[in-house]
Design a protein around this motif. Sequence first.
Motif, PDB file in Angstrom:
ATOM      1  N   VAL A 187      42.490  -1.056 -25.611  1.00 39.82           N
ATOM      2  CA  VAL A 187      41.436  -1.914 -25.091  1.00 39.82           C
ATOM      3  C   VAL A 187      41.338  -1.782 -23.573  1.00 39.82           C
ATOM      4  O   VAL A 187      42.349  -1.854 -22.868  1.00 39.82           O
ATOM      5  CB  VAL A 187      41.716  -3.389 -25.466  1.00 39.82           C
ATOM      6  N   VAL A 188      40.121  -1.618 -23.104  1.00 44.49           N
ATOM      7  CA  VAL A 188      39.824  -1.638 -21.674  1.00 44.49           C
ATOM      8  C   VAL A 188      39.280  -3.030 -21.373  1.00 44.49           C
ATOM      9  O   VAL A 188      38.260  -3.428 -21.919  1.00 44.49           O
ATOM     10  CB  VAL A 188      38.794  -0.551 -21.292  1.00 44.49           C
ATOM     11  N   MET A 189      39.996  -3.755 -20.523  1.00 42.59           N
ATOM     12  CA  MET A 189      39.590  -5.111 -20.149  1.00 42.59           C
ATOM     13  C   MET A 189      38.825  -5.056 -18.827  1.00 42.59           C
ATOM     14  O   MET A 189      39.249  -4.377 -17.901  1.00 42.59           O
ATOM     15  CB  MET A 189      40.813  -6.017 -19.975  1.00 42.59           C
ATOM     16  N   HIS A 190      37.708  -5.773 -18.774  1.00 43.25           N
ATOM     17  CA  HIS A 190      36.904  -5.871 -17.560  1.00 43.25           C
ATOM     18  C   HIS A 190      37.067  -7.290 -17.017  1.00 43.25           C
ATOM     19  O   HIS A 190      36.602  -8.248 -17.633  1.00 43.25           O
ATOM     20  CB  HIS A 190      35.445  -5.554 -17.861  1.00 43.25           C
ATOM     21  N   LEU A 191      37.730  -7.394 -15.898  1.00 43.29           N
ATOM     22  CA  LEU A 191      37.980  -8.701 -15.303  1.00 43.29           C
ATOM     23  C   LEU A 191      36.700  -9.273 -14.706  1.00 43.29           C
ATOM     24  O   LEU A 191      35.866  -8.527 -14.182  1.00 43.29           O
ATOM     25  CB  LEU A 191      39.045  -8.596 -14.208  1.00 43.29           C
ATOM     26  N   ARG A 192      36.562 -10.571 -14.823  1.00 44.36           N
ATOM     27  CA  ARG A 192      35.438 -11.297 -14.229  1.00 44.36           C
ATOM     28  C   ARG A 192      36.040 -12.317 -13.279  1.00 44.36           C
ATOM     29  O   ARG A 192      36.831 -13.162 -13.707  1.00 44.36           O
ATOM     30  CB  ARG A 192      34.610 -12.013 -15.304  1.00 44.36           C
ATOM     31  N   GLY A 193      35.716 -12.205 -12.010  1.00 45.63           N
ATOM     32  CA  GLY A 193      36.293 -13.109 -11.026  1.00 45.63           C
ATOM     33  C   GLY A 193      37.794 -12.980 -10.931  1.00 45.63           C
ATOM     34  O   GLY A 193      38.502 -13.950 -10.684  1.00 45.63           O
ATOM     35  N   GLY A 194      38.297 -11.756 -11.160  1.00 48.74           N
ATOM     36  CA  GLY A 194      39.728 -11.512 -11.080  1.00 48.74           C
ATOM     37  C   GLY A 194      40.522 -11.963 -12.293  1.00 48.74           C
ATOM     38  O   GLY A 194      41.746 -11.919 -12.281  1.00 48.74           O
ATOM     39  N   ARG A 195      39.840 -12.386 -13.364  1.00 52.16           N
ATOM     40  CA  ARG A 195      40.532 -12.899 -14.550  1.00 52.16           C
ATOM     41  C   ARG A 195      40.078 -12.183 -15.820  1.00 52.16           C
ATOM     42  O   ARG A 195      38.933 -11.761 -15.927  1.00 52.16           O
ATOM     43  CB  ARG A 195      40.247 -14.396 -14.734  1.00 52.16           C
ATOM     44  N   MET A 196      41.011 -12.125 -16.763  1.00 51.72           N
ATOM     45  CA  MET A 196      40.647 -11.658 -18.097  1.00 51.72           C
ATOM     46  C   MET A 196      40.138 -12.884 -18.850  1.00 51.72           C
ATOM     47  O   MET A 196      40.861 -13.857 -19.018  1.00 51.72           O
ATOM     48  CB  MET A 196      41.851 -11.029 -18.799  1.00 51.72           C
ATOM     49  N   ASN A 197      38.897 -12.818 -19.274  1.00 52.27           N
ATOM     50  CA  ASN A 197      38.245 -13.978 -19.879  1.00 52.27           C
ATOM     51  C   ASN A 197      38.072 -13.882 -21.382  1.00 52.27           C
ATOM     52  O   ASN A 197      37.389 -14.712 -21.966  1.00 52.27           O
ATOM     53  CB  ASN A 197      36.880 -14.202 -19.219  1.00 52.27           C
ATOM     54  N   ALA A 198      38.670 -12.890 -21.993  1.00 51.62           N
ATOM     55  CA  ALA A 198      38.491 -12.714 -23.433  1.00 51.62           C
ATOM     56  C   ALA A 198      39.767 -12.166 -24.049  1.00 51.62           C
ATOM     57  O   ALA A 198      40.575 -11.539 -23.377  1.00 51.62           O
ATOM     58  CB  ALA A 198      37.337 -11.759 -23.707  1.00 51.62           C
ATOM     59  N   ASN A 199      39.900 -12.403 -25.325  1.00 55.64           N
ATOM     60  CA  ASN A 199      41.019 -11.875 -26.087  1.00 55.64           C
ATOM     61  C   ASN A 199      40.447 -10.950 -27.152  1.00 55.64           C
ATOM     62  O   ASN A 199      39.844 -11.427 -28.114  1.00 55.64           O
ATOM     63  CB  ASN A 199      41.817 -13.012 -26.732  1.00 55.64           C
ATOM     64  N   PRO A 200      40.612  -9.636 -27.011  1.00 53.98           N
ATOM     65  CA  PRO A 200      40.011  -8.721 -27.977  1.00 53.98           C
ATOM     66  C   PRO A 200      40.550  -8.885 -29.392  1.00 53.98           C
ATOM     67  O   PRO A 200      39.885  -8.501 -30.351  1.00 53.98           O
ATOM     68  CB  PRO A 200      40.314  -7.338 -27.416  1.00 53.98           C
ATOM     69  N   ALA A 201      41.729  -9.470 -29.550  1.00 50.70           N
ATOM     70  CA  ALA A 201      42.259  -9.683 -30.903  1.00 50.70           C
ATOM     71  C   ALA A 201      41.373 -10.636 -31.695  1.00 50.70           C
ATOM     72  O   ALA A 201      41.376 -10.617 -32.913  1.00 50.70           O
ATOM     73  CB  ALA A 201      43.684 -10.210 -30.846  1.00 50.70           C
ATOM     74  N   THR A 202      40.595 -11.456 -30.999  1.00 49.36           N
ATOM     75  CA  THR A 202      39.708 -12.384 -31.703  1.00 49.36           C
ATOM     76  C   THR A 202      38.489 -11.679 -32.285  1.00 49.36           C
ATOM     77  O   THR A 202      37.746 -12.271 -33.047  1.00 49.36           O
ATOM     78  CB  THR A 202      39.241 -13.519 -30.773  1.00 49.36           C
ATOM     79  N   PHE A 203      38.288 -10.419 -31.935  1.00 45.49           N
ATOM     80  CA  PHE A 203      37.173  -9.651 -32.477  1.00 45.49           C
ATOM     81  C   PHE A 203      37.363  -9.316 -33.949  1.00 45.49           C
ATOM     82  O   PHE A 203      36.410  -9.155 -34.683  1.00 45.49           O
ATOM     83  CB  PHE A 203      36.973  -8.362 -31.675  1.00 45.49           C
ATOM     84  N   PHE A 204      38.607  -9.202 -34.383  1.00 44.34           N
ATOM     85  CA  PHE A 204      38.860  -8.771 -35.750  1.00 44.34           C
ATOM     86  C   PHE A 204      38.160  -9.701 -36.738  1.00 44.34           C
ATOM     87  O   PHE A 204      38.128 -10.917 -36.543  1.00 44.34           O
ATOM     88  CB  PHE A 204      40.359  -8.749 -36.054  1.00 44.34           C
ATOM     89  N   PRO A 205      37.633  -9.142 -37.803  1.00 46.63           N
ATOM     90  CA  PRO A 205      36.963  -9.996 -38.794  1.00 46.63           C
ATOM     91  C   PRO A 205      37.954 -10.939 -39.469  1.00 46.63           C
ATOM     92  O   PRO A 205      39.160 -10.705 -39.455  1.00 46.63           O
ATOM     93  CB  PRO A 205      36.398  -8.981 -39.792  1.00 46.63           C
ATOM     94  N   LYS A 206      37.444 -12.005 -40.058  1.00 47.82           N
ATOM     95  CA  LYS A 206      38.299 -12.997 -40.716  1.00 47.82           C
ATOM     96  C   LYS A 206      39.128 -12.387 -41.843  1.00 47.82           C
ATOM     97  O   LYS A 206      40.159 -12.918 -42.220  1.00 47.82           O
ATOM     98  CB  LYS A 206      37.466 -14.156 -41.233  1.00 47.82           C
ATOM     99  N   SER A 207      38.702 -11.243 -42.351  1.00 49.92           N
ATOM    100  CA  SER A 207      39.449 -10.579 -43.415  1.00 49.92           C
ATOM    101  C   SER A 207      40.766  -9.987 -42.915  1.00 49.92           C
ATOM    102  O   SER A 207      41.641  -9.663 -43.714  1.00 49.92           O
ATOM    103  CB  SER A 207      38.598  -9.473 -44.049  1.00 49.92           C
ATOM    104  N   TYR A 208      40.912  -9.848 -41.583  1.00 46.05           N
ATOM    105  CA  TYR A 208      42.146  -9.299 -41.030  1.00 46.05           C
ATOM    106  C   TYR A 208      43.258 -10.330 -41.168  1.00 46.05           C
ATOM    107  O   TYR A 208      43.188 -11.423 -40.619  1.00 46.05           O
ATOM    108  CB  TYR A 208      41.965  -8.904 -39.562  1.00 46.05           C
ATOM    109  N   ARG A 209      44.287  -9.983 -41.900  1.00 47.63           N
ATOM    110  CA  ARG A 209      45.396 -10.903 -42.167  1.00 47.63           C
ATOM    111  C   ARG A 209      46.568 -10.697 -41.216  1.00 47.63           C
ATOM    112  O   ARG A 209      47.558 -11.394 -41.295  1.00 47.63           O
ATOM    113  CB  ARG A 209      45.880 -10.741 -43.610  1.00 47.63           C
ATOM    114  N   GLY A 210      46.439  -9.754 -40.336  1.00 53.02           N
ATOM    115  CA  GLY A 210      47.538  -9.434 -39.443  1.00 53.02           C
ATOM    116  C   GLY A 210      47.531 -10.236 -38.162  1.00 53.02           C
ATOM    117  O   GLY A 210      46.722 -11.144 -37.961  1.00 53.02           O
TER     118      GLY A 210
END
Length: 181
Positions: free
Chosen positions: A138-161
């Motif tokens: 994952v390439v994170m793009h900081l906004r205002g010097g902060r990471m504002n998102a968690n890419p793990a939340t992108f996974f569909p609800k079917s992801y059990r991991g």
Amino acid sequence: METYIAFLRAINVGGRTVKMDRLRELFEGLGLDGVRTYIQSGNVFFRTAETDRVALAARIEAGLAEGLGYPVPVMLRTVEEVEAVVESDPFAGVEVTEDVRLCVLFLSEPMPPEVELPTASPKGDWEMIGANEGAAFVVMHLRGGRMNANPATFFPKSYRGQATSRFFHTTAKIAAAARKG
């Protein structure tokens, strides 16, 4: 004896503070050998003759939940597996700037097949540029010097991991420290 790196999720974040000597004590109490920790973000090196990785991770998770009072997801990798991630250079050609960070998401389960890569967040906070069976890149793009998102939340609800992230440069340091063991 195999040397493993346990990448722990939610250690020393969100008010869940654990001293590294306590973490080592918990791993040693599970009968694991040569237990060492690396930095304060939940990276534990140890040796074991156990070969069932799923059962070993479950046993560690149960021991941590009992010892700490809350669940701690565990992603286990061998030193060689982490070195292979680093050597594969999954971020080749991506320039690190003051607003760009490179992250490895260590996964407990392979990526869901319905996730098409590359993909990006709707707000442009991150781009998931690739994955293998055990990690997403994952390439994170900081906004205002902060990471504002968690890419793990992108996974569909079917992801059990579960997933836990480490900066790519930290991942390289973790592999080197584990190898020195």
